[in-house]
Scaffold this motif. Sequence first.
Motif, mmCIF file in Angstrom:
data_model
loop_
_atom_site.group_PDB
_atom_site.id
_atom_site.type_symbol
_atom_site.label_atom_id
_atom_site.label_comp_id
_atom_site.label_asym_id
_atom_site.label_seq_id
_atom_site.Cartn_x
_atom_site.Cartn_y
_atom_site.Cartn_z
ATOM 1 N N HIS A 138 -4.200 13.533 -2.207
ATOM 2 C CA HIS A 138 -4.356 13.223 -3.376
ATOM 3 C C HIS A 138 -3.130 12.306 -4.101
ATOM 4 O O HIS A 138 -3.047 11.611 -4.746
ATOM 5 C CB HIS A 138 -5.231 14.116 -4.243
ATOM 6 C CG HIS A 138 -5.828 13.669 -5.684
ATOM 7 N ND1 HIS A 138 -6.247 14.337 -6.417
ATOM 8 C CD2 HIS A 138 -6.033 12.443 -5.864
ATOM 9 C CE1 HIS A 138 -6.610 13.800 -7.321
ATOM 10 N NE2 HIS A 138 -6.527 12.415 -7.213
ATOM 11 N N ARG B 241 -1.980 9.191 -3.269
ATOM 12 C CA ARG B 241 -2.911 8.416 -3.432
ATOM 13 C C ARG B 241 -4.040 7.935 -2.264
ATOM 14 O O ARG B 241 -4.508 6.807 -2.334
ATOM 15 C CB ARG B 241 -2.350 6.754 -3.888
ATOM 16 C CG ARG B 241 -1.290 7.100 -5.167
ATOM 17 C CD ARG B 241 -0.815 5.924 -5.680
ATOM 18 N NE ARG B 241 0.526 5.911 -6.103
ATOM 19 C CZ ARG B 241 1.081 4.950 -6.875
ATOM 20 N NH1 ARG B 241 0.422 3.574 -6.980
ATOM 21 N NH2 ARG B 241 2.457 5.021 -7.644
ATOM 22 N N GLY B 242 -4.057 9.010 -1.620
ATOM 23 C CA GLY B 242 -5.050 8.732 -0.427
ATOM 24 C C GLY B 242 -6.381 9.167 -0.893
ATOM 25 O O GLY B 242 -6.587 9.741 -1.928
ATOM 26 N N TRP B 243 -7.617 9.028 -0.097
ATOM 27 C CA TRP B 243 -8.695 9.241 -0.624
ATOM 28 C C TRP B 243 -9.244 10.288 0.618
ATOM 29 O O TRP B 243 -9.789 9.984 1.523
ATOM 30 C CB TRP B 243 -9.792 7.974 -0.351
ATOM 31 C CG TRP B 243 -9.213 6.757 -1.231
ATOM 32 C CD1 TRP B 243 -8.168 6.161 -1.054
ATOM 33 C CD2 TRP B 243 -9.765 6.578 -2.566
ATOM 34 N NE1 TRP B 243 -8.038 5.265 -2.238
ATOM 35 C CE2 TRP B 243 -9.141 5.546 -3.157
ATOM 36 C CE3 TRP B 243 -11.037 6.845 -3.384
ATOM 37 C CZ2 TRP B 243 -9.477 5.101 -4.449
ATOM 38 C CZ3 TRP B 243 -11.349 6.340 -4.457
ATOM 39 C CH2 TRP B 243 -10.757 5.335 -5.141
ATOM 40 N N TYR C 292 2.647 4.934 -0.168
ATOM 41 C CA TYR C 292 1.893 6.321 0.466
ATOM 42 C C TYR C 292 0.873 6.058 1.441
ATOM 43 O O TYR C 292 0.550 5.233 2.262
ATOM 44 C CB TYR C 292 2.217 7.190 -0.678
ATOM 45 C CG TYR C 292 3.103 7.435 -1.500
ATOM 46 C CD1 TYR C 292 4.425 7.907 -1.064
ATOM 47 C CD2 TYR C 292 3.512 7.059 -2.730
ATOM 48 C CE1 TYR C 292 5.727 8.113 -1.684
ATOM 49 C CE2 TYR C 292 4.574 7.248 -3.463
ATOM 50 C CZ TYR C 292 5.432 7.870 -2.769
ATOM 51 O OH TYR C 292 6.860 7.985 -3.603
ATOM 52 N N ARG D 66 0.720 -1.340 0.045
ATOM 53 C CA ARG D 66 0.008 -0.008 -0.248
ATOM 54 C C ARG D 66 0.985 1.316 -0.060
ATOM 55 O O ARG D 66 1.334 1.678 1.023
ATOM 56 C CB ARG D 66 -0.875 0.208 1.315
ATOM 57 C CG ARG D 66 -2.345 -0.894 1.431
ATOM 58 C CD ARG D 66 -3.217 -0.520 2.302
ATOM 59 N NE ARG D 66 -2.456 -0.493 3.539
ATOM 60 C CZ ARG D 66 -3.129 0.500 4.517
ATOM 61 N NH1 ARG D 66 -4.297 0.877 4.489
ATOM 62 N NH2 ARG D 66 -2.650 0.194 5.785
ATOM 63 N N ASP E 102 -2.003 5.192 0.052
ATOM 64 C CA ASP E 102 -3.201 4.309 -0.797
ATOM 65 C C ASP E 102 -3.799 3.508 0.338
ATOM 66 O O ASP E 102 -3.579 3.039 1.177
ATOM 67 C CB ASP E 102 -2.153 3.090 -1.766
ATOM 68 C CG ASP E 102 -3.059 2.360 -2.411
ATOM 69 O OD1 ASP E 102 -4.350 2.924 -3.113
ATOM 70 O OD2 ASP E 102 -3.012 1.297 -2.913
ATOM 71 N N GLY E 103 -5.369 3.256 -0.041
ATOM 72 C CA GLY E 103 -6.096 2.586 0.711
ATOM 73 C C GLY E 103 -6.539 3.302 2.023
ATOM 74 O O GLY E 103 -6.939 2.540 2.943
#
Length: 189
Positions: A138, A141-143, A108, A106, A110-111
């Motif tokens: 962003h 790769r974060g949400w 950075y 995962r 991510d998820g």
Amino acid sequence: MTQRKPFIVGIGGTTRTGSSSEQALALALGYAREQGAETKMYGGNDLLLPMYDPDPGTMTEAGRHLIEDLRKADGIILSSPCYHGGVSGLVKNAIDYTEEMRADPRVYFDGRAIGAIGVGYGYQGPGMVLSQLRQIGHALRGWNVPLGIAVNSAVVKFQDGKCSEPAIAKQIEIMAGQVVQHAKNFMVA
Ligand SMILES: Cc1cc2nc3c(=O)[nH]c(=O)nc-3n(C[C@H](O)[C@H](O)[C@H](O)COP(=O)(O)O)c2cc1C
């Protein structure tokens, strides 16, 4: 269905005694705990890390702990003051440590659900920093959760774990809830 509580890591604040960006972050993490999360806070003094150095063998014990917690995190809340029109160096340097996660399964952020708080002394700065934190989330790769928090510390005060402005406290509670909920969604996905 997992029984584990979502683990939310907070990064932010300043080294100033009474830092509003740090108190806003602490408030957010408190709301996250109320909504079923486990939390870990890296406040201003915890972020007094050496400038991130990508060279192998330069990592400090404190930097290693931050990365270990970020690797375990299901959600992350970032809180930065506006310093001269942008995210403070202290907070950005801590975020730069996530380069250690570039080869992780995962990578950075991510998820992970990302919440963001921008604090400035006026009306312009907080929005700028909030926007920058969301761009960083962003890019990593974060949400980003839908609600972002912009705090004008000239009018909104934090003391003893409380916020002087009920509407801002409510927004922080909602944002924290969105981070917890999205973190849970990732855990079952
Ligand atoms: C070096 C420095 C630069 C700052 N630059 C700005 C700025 O450009 N815009 C702004 O709105 N506030 C600026 N501020 C004020 C902080 O954003 C404000 O005090 C805010 O409350 C965050 O700091 P705190 O977490 O220590 O309370 C600056 C403060 C310092 C110390």
